[in-house]
Scaffold this active site. Sequence first.
Site, PDB file in Angstrom:
ATOM      1  N   TYR A 108      -3.848  13.233   1.158  1.00 31.03           N
ATOM      2  CA  TYR A 108      -2.487  13.359   0.508  1.00 31.03           C
ATOM      3  C   TYR A 108      -2.201  14.939   0.707  1.00 31.03           C
ATOM      4  CZ  TYR A 108      -3.124   8.582  -0.652  1.00 31.03           C
ATOM      5  OH  TYR A 108      -3.239   7.205  -0.529  1.00 31.03           O
ATOM      6  N   HIS A 122       0.987  -1.106   0.192  1.00 28.10           N
ATOM      7  CA  HIS A 122       0.004  -0.018  -0.051  1.00 28.10           C
ATOM      8  C   HIS A 122       0.910   1.217   0.069  1.00 28.10           C
ATOM      9  CE1 HIS A 122      -4.348   0.780  -0.044  1.00 28.10           C
ATOM     10  NE2 HIS A 122      -4.019   1.863   0.723  1.00 28.10           N
ATOM     11  N   ARG A 177       1.100   2.715  -3.452  1.00 28.59           N
ATOM     12  CA  ARG A 177      -0.284   3.525  -3.581  1.00 28.59           C
ATOM     13  C   ARG A 177      -0.032   4.893  -3.262  1.00 28.59           C
ATOM     14  NH1 ARG A 177      -5.816   2.711  -5.229  1.00 28.59           N
ATOM     15  NH2 ARG A 177      -6.944   3.847  -3.650  1.00 28.59           N
ATOM     16  N   HIS A 220     -11.250   6.398  -5.129  1.00 30.60           N
ATOM     17  CA  HIS A 220     -11.839   6.633  -4.101  1.00 30.60           C
ATOM     18  C   HIS A 220     -13.456   7.350  -4.229  1.00 30.60           C
ATOM     19  CE1 HIS A 220      -7.931   7.897  -1.852  1.00 30.60           C
ATOM     20  NE2 HIS A 220      -8.028   6.544  -1.902  1.00 30.60           N
TER      21      HIS A 220
END
Length: 324
Positions: free
Chosen positions: A305, A270, A273, A296
Amino acid sequence: MSDGRRREPPLRIVSDVTTTTTEKAKPRGDELIAQFLRDLEVRGASAATRRSYASDLSQLAEWADGRGLTLAQLDRTAVRAFAAVLGRRGYAPATLARKLSSLRSLCRFLTGRGVLPADPACYLPGPRRRRRLPHALRPAEVDAICDAVTGGDALALRDRLLFELLYGCGLRSQELVDLRLDDLRPVQGELLVHGKGGRSRVVPLGDEAVEALERYLDAGRGALERRVPRAAPLGGALLLTRGGRPLHTSDVRRVVAKYAGAAGLTASPHMFRHAYATHMLERGADLRAIQELLGHSSVSTTQIYTAVSGAHLKAVHRRHHPRA
């Protein structure tokens, strides 16, 4: 004056006895949970989500049974008591939040089906969760891990493609292992990805990913496929194990740990990602576009982010604000 005939006592109708003999028996707890899980499946919930909910609700049914309750008898007092029990068991905040979500979802389902007269969990508060920022690998660290894949044998070609898809397309581990040959669109430079909740999306393939894909299909996958007995069809899976079986998420974790260790780093699937999203944001990508690429359902999930790449935002501010 009596006429000598015996009088019968008046007929007394007991309504609750009549109702008991005519109404349908209420479903057992395991039947209600099974109905709820089938409803989740119809609505597109993943197998992993259904397994988690099944485990959580089995725990609820066991707790209720120990107190002489059925799921059809849940009320606000019982729901709050069960939530308090969960809170005392020391679960991680994310686990506790999922268990409470399972409880709320079941109560909404039972209320909608008329099993419960009112939703007893509608005002149940959730746990306060600390916001955990994902750790994103730096570009140099991603390069170091990818460069640790050497050689031209079938497994090396597969592993190089694995990293190009994790980082180059921002895939989740489950999305990666679910890829089938029919999902590939190398001519268009695209990939069809089957994400959470039955939602599919198309993501672009970068040049590195296209080259890795072509090398793997030319000299890697066929060699792995030949190791499978004919009685065990592959079903068109893209990534295969050493024995020729479809790759599992646990295999992906092992591959990532192996090459990260070879590069002197620690990483999980992950984290690639996270790196995918963070590095694009740092280079000026639009948050809404990143949301679509990651799959999402809400942009609020993607907004995390912006906190991860705070240094980038400061640089943008310095470049563009007149008083910076």
